[in-house]
Design an enzyme around this catalytic site. Structure first.
Site, PDB file in Angstrom:
ATOM      1  N   PHE A   1     -15.400   5.098   7.894  1.00  0.00           N
ATOM      2  CA  PHE A   1     -13.998   5.414   7.611  1.00  0.00           C
ATOM      3  C   PHE A   1     -13.653   5.339   6.125  1.00  0.00           C
ATOM      4  CE2 PHE A   1     -14.107   0.842   8.749  1.00  0.00           C
ATOM      5  CZ  PHE A   1     -13.538   0.283   7.614  1.00  0.00           C
TER       6      PHE A   1
ATOM      7  N   HIS B   1      -2.018  -5.519   1.699  1.00  0.00           N
ATOM      8  CA  HIS B   1      -3.275  -6.237   1.490  1.00  0.00           C
ATOM      9  C   HIS B   1      -2.934  -7.630   0.989  1.00  0.00           C
ATOM     10  CE1 HIS B   1      -7.234  -7.302  -0.193  1.00  0.00           C
ATOM     11  NE2 HIS B   1      -6.541  -7.766  -1.229  1.00  0.00           N
TER      12      HIS B   1
ATOM     13  N   THR C   1      -5.684  -6.951  11.026  1.00  0.00           N
ATOM     14  CA  THR C   1      -5.943  -5.670  10.361  1.00  0.00           C
ATOM     15  C   THR C   1      -5.426  -4.508  11.207  1.00  0.00           C
ATOM     16  OG1 THR C   1      -7.917  -6.656   9.387  1.00  0.00           O
ATOM     17  CG2 THR C   1      -7.748  -4.244   9.325  1.00  0.00           C
TER      18      THR C   1
ATOM     19  N   LYS D   1       0.820  -1.212   0.000  1.00  0.00           N
ATOM     20  CA  LYS D   1       0.000   0.000   0.000  1.00  0.00           C
ATOM     21  C   LYS D   1       0.861   1.272   0.000  1.00  0.00           C
ATOM     22  CE  LYS D   1      -3.851  -2.169   2.546  1.00  0.00           C
ATOM     23  NZ  LYS D   1      -4.719  -2.010   3.743  1.00  0.00           N
TER      24      LYS D   1
ATOM     25  N   TYR E   1     -12.535  -2.266  -2.512  1.00  0.00           N
ATOM     26  CA  TYR E   1     -13.050  -2.285  -1.144  1.00  0.00           C
ATOM     27  C   TYR E   1     -14.567  -2.089  -1.136  1.00  0.00           C
ATOM     28  CZ  TYR E   1      -8.347  -2.271   0.955  1.00  0.00           C
ATOM     29  OH  TYR E   1      -7.067  -2.612   1.367  1.00  0.00           O
TER      30      TYR E   1
ATOM     31  N   ARG F   1      -2.080 -14.561   4.414  1.00  0.00           N
ATOM     32  CA  ARG F   1      -2.902 -13.924   5.461  1.00  0.00           C
ATOM     33  C   ARG F   1      -2.206 -14.067   6.821  1.00  0.00           C
ATOM     34  NH1 ARG F   1      -6.774 -10.143   4.347  1.00  0.00           N
ATOM     35  NH2 ARG F   1      -7.587 -10.564   6.430  1.00  0.00           N
TER      36      ARG F   1
ATOM     37  N   GLU G   1      -9.572 -10.708  -7.524  1.00  0.00           N
ATOM     38  CA  GLU G   1      -8.632  -9.591  -7.349  1.00  0.00           C
ATOM     39  C   GLU G   1      -7.459  -9.699  -8.318  1.00  0.00           C
ATOM     40  OE1 GLU G   1      -7.734  -9.537  -3.137  1.00  0.00           O
ATOM     41  OE2 GLU G   1      -9.730  -8.779  -2.642  1.00  0.00           O
TER      42      GLU G   1
ATOM     43  N   ASN H   1      -1.737   0.062   7.348  1.00  0.00           N
ATOM     44  CA  ASN H   1      -1.207  -1.231   7.768  1.00  0.00           C
ATOM     45  C   ASN H   1      -0.410  -1.923   6.665  1.00  0.00           C
ATOM     46  OD1 ASN H   1      -3.255  -1.949   6.115  1.00  0.00           O
ATOM     47  ND2 ASN H   1      -4.559  -2.874   7.681  1.00  0.00           N
TER      48      ASN H   1
HETATM   49  P1  IDP Z   1      -7.679  -6.635   5.839  1.00  0.00           P
HETATM   50  O1  IDP Z   1      -6.833  -5.668   5.049  1.00  0.00           O
HETATM   51  O2  IDP Z   1      -6.940  -7.148   7.051  1.00  0.00           O
HETATM   52  O3  IDP Z   1      -8.271  -7.743   5.007  1.00  0.00           O
HETATM   53  P2  IDP Z   1     -10.351  -5.413   5.881  1.00  0.00           P
HETATM   54  O4  IDP Z   1     -11.324  -5.511   7.004  1.00  0.00           O
HETATM   55  O5  IDP Z   1     -10.629  -6.131   4.619  1.00  0.00           O
HETATM   56  O6  IDP Z   1      -8.902  -5.798   6.483  1.00  0.00           O
HETATM   57  O7  IDP Z   1     -10.181  -3.847   5.594  1.00  0.00           O
HETATM   58  C1  IDP Z   1      -9.503  -3.410   4.445  1.00  0.00           C
HETATM   59  C2  IDP Z   1      -8.625  -2.229   4.815  1.00  0.00           C
HETATM   60  O8  IDP Z   1      -9.460  -1.126   5.224  1.00  0.00           O
HETATM   61  C3  IDP Z   1      -7.702  -2.463   6.003  1.00  0.00           C
HETATM   62  O9  IDP Z   1      -6.527  -3.149   5.656  1.00  0.00           O
HETATM   63  C4  IDP Z   1      -7.438  -1.060   6.468  1.00  0.00           C
HETATM   64  O10 IDP Z   1      -6.484  -0.386   5.650  1.00  0.00           O
HETATM   65  C5  IDP Z   1      -8.817  -0.414   6.261  1.00  0.00           C
HETATM   66  N1  IDP Z   1      -9.631  -0.499   7.465  1.00  0.00           N
HETATM   67  C6  IDP Z   1     -10.323  -1.578   7.939  1.00  0.00           C
HETATM   68  N2  IDP Z   1     -10.978  -1.291   9.094  1.00  0.00           N
HETATM   69  C7  IDP Z   1     -10.695   0.014   9.362  1.00  0.00           C
HETATM   70  C8  IDP Z   1     -11.078   0.910  10.426  1.00  0.00           C
HETATM   71  O11 IDP Z   1     -11.809   0.559  11.356  1.00  0.00           O
HETATM   72  N3  IDP Z   1     -10.580   2.180  10.356  1.00  0.00           N
HETATM   73  C9  IDP Z   1      -9.771   2.601   9.334  1.00  0.00           C
HETATM   74  N4  IDP Z   1      -9.403   1.804   8.321  1.00  0.00           N
HETATM   75  C10 IDP Z   1      -9.844   0.521   8.330  1.00  0.00           C
HETATM   76 MG    MG Z   2      -9.750  -7.634   3.517  1.00  0.00          MG
END
Ligand code: IDP
Ligand code: MG
Length: 160
Positions: free
Chosen positions: A62, A120, A96, A14, A54, A90, A131, A117
């Protein structure tokens, strides 16, 4: 042709990881694990592509901030292959919320944010297929190096 015993997944490095100079570190972790990088490309997310990638998060409060972050700079897309690679990647990326992510994971070692973070990885073989088609419409650049497959896995694990 790719080895039918190997699975493929999509990894995205990212914009925060690119801005922090962590492209090489993240690729090195994938490679050191014995995963195969079969395709690599860089691009900048458009708002439209963030909404597509997404889509399940589009109604979350958010989301606008997530979209601003994802469009803020370069992303690197990686076609990654290996046995059970969806589950393996994963596990390697961690939770996350990077503050909860286990030490030893990419997020646990290198990040401290839920949004920023670094990485992905597809969460199921079905999402991986969709994807990969989205980010690599022409397929992978190369197939796995079969000598490396034989060095990394037992014959029974890959049939080769
Ligand atoms: P993942 O990346 O671990 O699969 P997902 O729930 O699919 O997590 O969320 C996608 C991305 O959206 C996350 O990696 C993060 O960058 C962002 N994200 C998820 N939850 C939050 C939140 O509560 N606040 C801000 N950003 C979030
Ligand atoms: Mg995800």
């Amino acid at each position: 042709m790719t080895n039918p015993h190997l699975e493929s997944t999509l990894v995205l490095i990212k914009p925060d990881a690119v801005q922090r100079g962590l492209i090489g570190t993240i690729l090195a972790r994938l490679e050191a694990k014995g995963l195969f990088v079969l395709g690599l490309r860089s691009f900048v997310f458009s708002d439209e592509l963030v909404r597509e990638h997404y889509a399940d998060l589009a109604d979350r409060p958010f989301f606008p901030d997530l979209a601003a972050f994802m469009t803020s700079g370069m992303t690197v897309a990686v076609w990654v292959s290996g046995v059970d690679v969806v589950a393996v990647t994963r596990a390697m990326i961690g939770a996350t919320n990077a503050r909860d992510a286990a030490p030893g994971t990419v997020r646990g070692d290198l990040a401290a944010s839920t949004q920023r973070n670094l990485i992905h990885a597809s969460d199921s073989p079905e999402s991986a297929r969709a994807e990969l088609a989205r980010f690599f419409p022409d397929g992978p650049t190369v197939a796995e190096n079969q000598a490396a497959v034989r060095a990394i896995y037992a014959t029974a694990e890959t049939g080769s």
